[in-house]
Enzyme design. Structure first.
Site, short mmCIF file in Angstrom:
data_model
loop_
_atom_site.label_atom_id
_atom_site.label_comp_id
_atom_site.label_asym_id
_atom_site.label_seq_id
_atom_site.Cartn_x
_atom_site.Cartn_y
_atom_site.Cartn_z
N ARG A 56 0.84 -1.20 0.00
CA ARG A 56 0.00 0.00 0.00
C ARG A 56 0.88 1.25 0.00
O ARG A 56 1.80 1.37 0.80
CB ARG A 56 -0.91 0.01 1.23
CG ARG A 56 -1.86 -1.16 1.30
CD ARG A 56 -2.58 -1.16 2.64
NE ARG A 56 -3.45 -2.33 2.77
CZ ARG A 56 -4.11 -2.64 3.88
NH1 ARG A 56 -3.96 -1.87 4.96
NH2 ARG A 56 -4.88 -3.70 3.93
N ASP A 58 1.19 5.54 0.19
CA ASP A 58 0.54 6.69 0.82
C ASP A 58 -0.03 7.64 -0.23
O ASP A 58 0.30 7.56 -1.41
CB ASP A 58 1.54 7.48 1.66
CG ASP A 58 2.05 6.71 2.86
OD1 ASP A 58 1.38 5.76 3.29
OD2 ASP A 58 3.13 7.08 3.38
N TYR A 116 12.00 0.90 -3.08
CA TYR A 116 11.52 2.26 -3.29
C TYR A 116 12.68 3.16 -3.70
O TYR A 116 13.82 2.92 -3.31
CB TYR A 116 10.91 2.84 -2.00
CG TYR A 116 9.52 2.34 -1.68
CD1 TYR A 116 8.39 3.06 -2.08
CD2 TYR A 116 9.33 1.16 -0.96
CE1 TYR A 116 7.11 2.62 -1.77
CE2 TYR A 116 8.06 0.71 -0.65
CZ TYR A 116 6.95 1.45 -1.06
OH TYR A 116 5.69 0.99 -0.75
N ARG A 203 9.72 7.25 4.23
CA ARG A 203 9.66 8.71 4.30
C ARG A 203 10.37 9.24 5.55
O ARG A 203 11.01 10.29 5.52
CB ARG A 203 8.21 9.17 4.25
CG ARG A 203 7.53 8.87 2.91
CD ARG A 203 6.06 9.22 2.92
NE ARG A 203 5.86 10.66 3.12
CZ ARG A 203 4.66 11.21 3.27
NH1 ARG A 203 3.56 10.45 3.26
NH2 ARG A 203 4.55 12.52 3.44
#
Length: 266
Positions: A56, A58, A116, A203
């Site tokens: 999932r 953001d 990522y 993040r």
């Protein structure tokens, strides 16, 4: 009447611009990637379809290689799942490929690692063309300092220091396989691969490394944060705009592509 057959499991690899979405997961009062994709696939299947994703993302986070699976009794050639679904999707979401997979395939649980990439634009002037594609900072970032500091986070650790307060995972132990920082001109890249991530982990790590890159914090700071396990002492949560899901790896016998291809994401 649409042709029906035995139930089969289909995997899709897709890319999307997360700017206009509340994130991957379906929401009651906001547009999501999941809602858009399920609606499009259901129209091609001619029956309601629920999709399961590899990870999932953001609100505002992009994907170059998100993987999903769904079950269907609709008999369609694989190219129809690509072309037909894309015809029903908004222009910010695109199915890259479709694959018939065994019934035991699961997009989330059988993913062995996820990757990522954070893309930072380091310059004084704010971006116009890349305003939704990069995380902009007017500060100069020292990629060497950031890379050296990041190596303390490689390996299996409790990442509670980099976990959002709203995270619902039962624990924060994850294994990071690599965490690299490098630069190409004004663009600075943070690449991270792990078996899985807790909420906002990437993040929060990026925000912490930024503080090291500006010289605000010393190189050993991330290691100390990791050991302390206290999120309130860590760096800022970096903006969503520069973050991309770029890679999901599965056992090779499924034959799925593992990496997104896009100019600064390859």
């Amino acid at each position: 009447m649409a042709e029906r057959g035995a139930e089969q499991r289909i995997a899709l690899v897709l890319e999307y611009d997360g700017t206009g979405f509340s994130g991957w997961q379906r929401q009651d009062d906001a547009p999501s990637v999941q809602e858009a994709l399920e609606g499009a696939v259901s129209r091609i299947a001619n029956h309601p379809v629920a999709v399961v994703c590899a990870g999932r993302t953001d609100a505002g986070v992009h994907a170059a290689a998100q993987v999903v699976h769904f079950d269907t009794t609709a008999s369609r050639p694989l190219h129809a799942w690509v072309l037909g679904t894309n015809a029903q999707l908004p222009e910010t979401v695109s199915v890259r490929s479709a694959h018939a997979v065994d019934a035991d395939f699961h997009a989330r649980y059988q993913a062995q690692r996820r990757g990522y990439r954070y893309v930072f634009l380091c310059r004084r002037a704010r971006p116009a063309l890349l305003r939704h594609r990069v995380a902009w900072t007017h500060h100069e970032l020292d990629e060497g300092r950031m890379h050296r500091a990041a190596q303390a986070l490689v390996g299996e650790h409790d990442f509670s220091a980099f976990r959002a307060a709203a995270c619902q995972a039962p624990h924060a132990v994850r294994e990071v396989y690599r965490l690299d920082v490098h630069r190409h001109g004004e663009l600075l890249f943070i690449d991270i691969e792990a078996n899985a991530f807790v909420h906002h982990m990437v993040r929060n790590i990026a925000g912490t490394l930024m503080a090291v890159g500006t010289g605000e914090q010393p190189e050993h700071w991330p290691a100390g944060l990791l050991a302390a396990g206290d999120r309130t002492r860590s760096g800022m949560t970096a903006p969503a705009a520069g973050l991309y899901l770029t890679r999901v790896v599965y056992p090779s016998h499924y034959g799925l592509p593992t990496r997104g291809q896009w100019p600064f994401l390859a």
